[in-house]
Write a protein that holds these residues in place. Structure first.
Motif, PDB file in Angstrom:
ATOM      1  N   ILE A   1      13.847   0.988  16.133  1.00  0.00           N
ATOM      2  CA  ILE A   1      14.970   0.319  15.447  1.00  0.00           C
ATOM      3  C   ILE A   1      15.040  -1.162  15.825  1.00  0.00           C
ATOM      4  O   ILE A   1      16.066  -1.810  15.649  1.00  0.00           O
ATOM      5  CB  ILE A   1      16.327   1.012  15.760  1.00  0.00           C
ATOM      6  CG1 ILE A   1      16.580   1.092  17.280  1.00  0.00           C
ATOM      7  CG2 ILE A   1      16.374   2.406  15.132  1.00  0.00           C
ATOM      8  CD1 ILE A   1      17.985   1.564  17.660  1.00  0.00           C
TER       9      ILE A   1
ATOM     10  N   THR B   1      14.982   2.889  20.110  1.00  0.00           N
ATOM     11  CA  THR B   1      14.651   3.903  19.111  1.00  0.00           C
ATOM     12  C   THR B   1      15.890   4.664  18.651  1.00  0.00           C
ATOM     13  O   THR B   1      16.873   4.777  19.393  1.00  0.00           O
ATOM     14  CB  THR B   1      13.659   4.951  19.683  1.00  0.00           C
ATOM     15  OG1 THR B   1      14.240   5.517  20.866  1.00  0.00           O
ATOM     16  CG2 THR B   1      12.317   4.345  20.020  1.00  0.00           C
TER      17      THR B   1
ATOM     18  N   GLU C   1      30.546   7.053  23.777  1.00  0.00           N
ATOM     19  CA  GLU C   1      29.089   7.087  23.607  1.00  0.00           C
ATOM     20  C   GLU C   1      28.499   5.858  24.295  1.00  0.00           C
ATOM     21  O   GLU C   1      28.946   4.737  24.040  1.00  0.00           O
ATOM     22  CB  GLU C   1      28.733   7.062  22.117  1.00  0.00           C
ATOM     23  CG  GLU C   1      27.230   7.066  21.889  1.00  0.00           C
ATOM     24  CD  GLU C   1      26.847   6.757  20.446  1.00  0.00           C
ATOM     25  OE1 GLU C   1      25.928   7.398  19.938  1.00  0.00           O
ATOM     26  OE2 GLU C   1      27.466   5.869  19.826  1.00  0.00           O
TER      27      GLU C   1
ATOM     28  N   THR D   1      24.790   2.716  21.683  1.00  0.00           N
ATOM     29  CA  THR D   1      25.081   2.814  20.239  1.00  0.00           C
ATOM     30  C   THR D   1      23.786   2.845  19.427  1.00  0.00           C
ATOM     31  O   THR D   1      23.674   3.628  18.471  1.00  0.00           O
ATOM     32  CB  THR D   1      25.903   1.586  19.772  1.00  0.00           C
ATOM     33  OG1 THR D   1      26.942   1.334  20.715  1.00  0.00           O
ATOM     34  CG2 THR D   1      26.489   1.801  18.386  1.00  0.00           C
TER      35      THR D   1
ATOM     36  N   GLY E   1      23.363   3.704  15.604  1.00  0.00           N
ATOM     37  CA  GLY E   1      24.665   4.214  15.148  1.00  0.00           C
ATOM     38  C   GLY E   1      24.588   5.591  14.506  1.00  0.00           C
ATOM     39  O   GLY E   1      25.599   6.121  14.047  1.00  0.00           O
TER      40      GLY E   1
ATOM     41  N   GLU F   1      27.120  -0.725  23.528  1.00  0.00           N
ATOM     42  CA  GLU F   1      25.710  -1.116  23.394  1.00  0.00           C
ATOM     43  C   GLU F   1      25.495  -2.410  24.170  1.00  0.00           C
ATOM     44  O   GLU F   1      26.294  -3.326  24.088  1.00  0.00           O
ATOM     45  CB  GLU F   1      25.370  -1.302  21.905  1.00  0.00           C
ATOM     46  CG  GLU F   1      24.016  -1.929  21.609  1.00  0.00           C
ATOM     47  CD  GLU F   1      22.831  -1.167  22.214  1.00  0.00           C
ATOM     48  OE1 GLU F   1      22.704   0.041  21.988  1.00  0.00           O
ATOM     49  OE2 GLU F   1      22.058  -1.815  22.944  1.00  0.00           O
TER      50      GLU F   1
ATOM     51  N   ASP G   1      27.691  -3.269  29.558  1.00  0.00           N
ATOM     52  CA  ASP G   1      27.008  -2.267  30.366  1.00  0.00           C
ATOM     53  C   ASP G   1      27.791  -0.953  30.348  1.00  0.00           C
ATOM     54  O   ASP G   1      28.781  -0.794  31.056  1.00  0.00           O
ATOM     55  CB  ASP G   1      26.854  -2.787  31.792  1.00  0.00           C
ATOM     56  CG  ASP G   1      26.161  -1.778  32.700  1.00  0.00           C
ATOM     57  OD1 ASP G   1      25.692  -0.727  32.184  1.00  0.00           O
ATOM     58  OD2 ASP G   1      26.088  -2.033  33.918  1.00  0.00           O
TER      59      ASP G   1
ATOM     60  N   THR H   1      23.001   8.172  25.484  1.00  0.00           N
ATOM     61  CA  THR H   1      21.764   8.351  24.707  1.00  0.00           C
ATOM     62  C   THR H   1      20.660   7.419  25.189  1.00  0.00           C
ATOM     63  O   THR H   1      19.868   6.911  24.407  1.00  0.00           O
ATOM     64  CB  THR H   1      22.018   8.191  23.190  1.00  0.00           C
ATOM     65  OG1 THR H   1      22.457   6.863  22.940  1.00  0.00           O
ATOM     66  CG2 THR H   1      23.059   9.165  22.695  1.00  0.00           C
TER      67      THR H   1
ATOM     68  N   LEU I   1      18.189   3.623  30.362  1.00  0.00           N
ATOM     69  CA  LEU I   1      19.559   3.133  30.467  1.00  0.00           C
ATOM     70  C   LEU I   1      19.520   1.984  31.476  1.00  0.00           C
ATOM     71  O   LEU I   1      19.184   2.198  32.646  1.00  0.00           O
ATOM     72  CB  LEU I   1      20.465   4.254  30.980  1.00  0.00           C
ATOM     73  CG  LEU I   1      21.942   3.943  31.135  1.00  0.00           C
ATOM     74  CD1 LEU I   1      22.618   3.860  29.764  1.00  0.00           C
ATOM     75  CD2 LEU I   1      22.651   5.011  31.978  1.00  0.00           C
ATOM     76  N   ILE I   2      19.830   0.788  31.021  1.00  0.00           N
ATOM     77  CA  ILE I   2      19.682  -0.392  31.879  1.00  0.00           C
ATOM     78  C   ILE I   2      21.061  -0.906  32.253  1.00  0.00           C
ATOM     79  O   ILE I   2      21.882  -1.196  31.374  1.00  0.00           O
ATOM     80  CB  ILE I   2      18.868  -1.475  31.141  1.00  0.00           C
ATOM     81  CG1 ILE I   2      17.444  -0.959  30.902  1.00  0.00           C
ATOM     82  CG2 ILE I   2      18.841  -2.779  31.941  1.00  0.00           C
ATOM     83  CD1 ILE I   2      16.613  -1.802  29.984  1.00  0.00           C
TER      84      ILE I   2
HETATM   85  N1  SAH Z   1      21.854   7.081  19.842  1.00  0.00           N
HETATM   86  C1  SAH Z   1      21.028   5.959  19.560  1.00  0.00           C
HETATM   87  C2  SAH Z   1      20.039   5.780  20.674  1.00  0.00           C
HETATM   88  C3  SAH Z   1      19.477   4.423  20.719  1.00  0.00           C
HETATM   89  S1  SAH Z   1      18.351   4.160  22.050  1.00  0.00           S
HETATM   90  C4  SAH Z   1      20.301   6.171  18.252  1.00  0.00           C
HETATM   91  O1  SAH Z   1      19.936   7.316  17.958  1.00  0.00           O
HETATM   92  O2  SAH Z   1      20.083   5.207  17.511  1.00  0.00           O
HETATM   93  C5  SAH Z   1      19.428   3.834  23.386  1.00  0.00           C
HETATM   94  C6  SAH Z   1      20.304   2.632  23.286  1.00  0.00           C
HETATM   95  O3  SAH Z   1      20.969   2.461  24.530  1.00  0.00           O
HETATM   96  C7  SAH Z   1      19.572   1.319  23.021  1.00  0.00           C
HETATM   97  O4  SAH Z   1      20.110   0.701  21.895  1.00  0.00           O
HETATM   98  C8  SAH Z   1      19.820   0.511  24.297  1.00  0.00           C
HETATM   99  O5  SAH Z   1      19.917  -0.883  24.074  1.00  0.00           O
HETATM  100  C9  SAH Z   1      21.121   1.095  24.789  1.00  0.00           C
HETATM  101  N2  SAH Z   1      21.423   0.901  26.198  1.00  0.00           N
HETATM  102  C10 SAH Z   1      20.568   0.946  27.261  1.00  0.00           C
HETATM  103  N3  SAH Z   1      21.243   0.736  28.407  1.00  0.00           N
HETATM  104  C11 SAH Z   1      22.552   0.578  28.070  1.00  0.00           C
HETATM  105  C12 SAH Z   1      23.757   0.335  28.805  1.00  0.00           C
HETATM  106  N4  SAH Z   1      23.769   0.231  30.139  1.00  0.00           N
HETATM  107  N5  SAH Z   1      24.909   0.224  28.121  1.00  0.00           N
HETATM  108  C13 SAH Z   1      24.939   0.336  26.775  1.00  0.00           C
HETATM  109  N6  SAH Z   1      23.843   0.547  26.024  1.00  0.00           N
HETATM  110  C14 SAH Z   1      22.667   0.682  26.661  1.00  0.00           C
END
Ligand code: SAH
Length: 208
Positions: A45, A50, A74, A77, A80, A97, A124, A141, A197-198
Motif C-alpha cells: 500500500i 501492506t 486499532e 490504520t 483502512g 497510524e 505512536d 495490525t 510495529l515501530i
Molecule cells: N490493518 C492495516 C495494516 C497495515 S500494515 C491494513 O490492512 O491496511 C501496519 C501499519 O501499522 C502500517 O501502516 C504502519 O505504518 C503502522 N504502524 C507501525 N507501527 C506503528 C505505531 N507504533 N503506531 C501506529 N501505526 C504503526
C-alpha cells in the motif's frame, strides 16, 4: 474470497462473514492492484507497508467479537480496510497510524466511503490513546517484539487485546483479556506475519 479463503479455513461467525462480503476491498488498494485485491495474500500500500491478508482480517475480526455498543482501538490504520470492518461492527473506532501521509490518505478514503464513527490520530500507537481509554477491544495490525504494556493497561474489564508478537517478520497472535478481578489473562493463538510495529514499546526505527 470469503468462501474459498475464509469459510474454507474455519471462520464461522455469520456477522464476520457478512461484513467481509460487504466491505469493498478493491477500494483500499491502488487502482493498478485492484485485480489482485481479493487474492489470498497481503498487498503493498506504499510507504513499505501492506494491507493484511483477507483471512487474517477475518480471523482477528472473529476473535475480537465486537458488540454494537463497543469502543475499539486499532493500532496501524494502514489502508483502512480493517478499520472499515471494525467500524461496521463497533460503535466507535479509534485508529492510530504513525506515517502521516498514509494516515491522511486513508482518512480521506474512509470519509468518502461514508464512515462517520472513526476517530483518527497520527502518532505512536504503542502508547495507546490514553484520553479515550479504556477500550472494550484493542487490535494491533503490526508485529511487536513484546506485548506493549501501555495497551494492556488501556483495556476495560472484559476487554480483549489482539497483538502479533515475535520476530520482525514472523509472529504469533497473542490474545489478552482483562478479567472481572482486573487481572490480565494472555494466550497464544495462530502464527502470523505482519510488518513491524515501530515505536516506544515496539521496534526501534531502522532496527534490523
Ligand atoms: N490493518 C492495516 C495494516 C497495515 S500494515 C491494513 O490492512 O491496511 C501496519 C501499519 O501499522 C502500517 O501502516 C504502519 O505504518 C503502522 N504502524 C507501525 N507501527 C506503528 C505505531 N507504533 N503506531 C501506529 N501505526 C504503526
Amino acid at each position: 474470497m470469503v468462501r474459498e479463503q475464509i469459510e474454507a479455513r474455519g471462520i464461522r461467525d455469520a456477522t464476520t462473514l457478512r461484513i467481509l462480503r460487504e466491505v469493498p476491498r478493491h477500494l483500499f488498494v491502488d487502482e493498478a492492484l485492484s485485480n489482485a485485491a481479493y487474492g489470498d495474500h497481503a498487498l503493498p500500500i506504499g510507504f513499505e507497508q501492506t494491507i493484511s491478508q483477507p483471512y487474517m482480517v477475518a480471523f482477528m475480526t472473529e476473535q475480537v467479537a465486537l458488540g454494537p455498543r463497543e469502543r475499539v482501538l486499532e493500532v496501524g490504520t494502514g489502508s483502512g480496510y480493517q478499520t472499515a470492518v471494525l467500524a461496521r461492527l463497533a460503535r466507535t473506532v479509534f485508529t492510530i497510524e504513525r506515517i502521516p501521509a498514509l494516515a491522511r490518505k486513508t482518512r480521506e478514503r474512509l470519509t468518502a466511503l461514508g464512515f462517520e464513527n472513526v476517530f483518527y490520530r497520527i502518532g505512536d500507537g504503542t502508547l495507546g490513546w490514553p484520553s479515550a481509554a479504556p477500550f472494550d477491544a484493542i487490535v494491533v495490525t503490526a508485529g511487536a517484539p513484546v506485548t506493549p504494556r501501555a495497551l494492556a493497561s488501556q483495556l476495560a474489564v472484559g476487554g480483549r487485546l489482539l497483538v502479533p508478537v515475535g520476530e520482525r517478520s514472523q509472529q504469533v497472535l497473542r490474545v489478552l483479556s482483562r478479567l472481572e478481578n482486573g487481572a490480565i489473562e494472555e494466550e497464544s493463538s495462530i502464527p502470523c506475519c505482519f510488518v513491524p510495529l515501530i515505536g516506544q514499546e515496539g521496534w526501534g526505527e531502522g532496527q534490523a
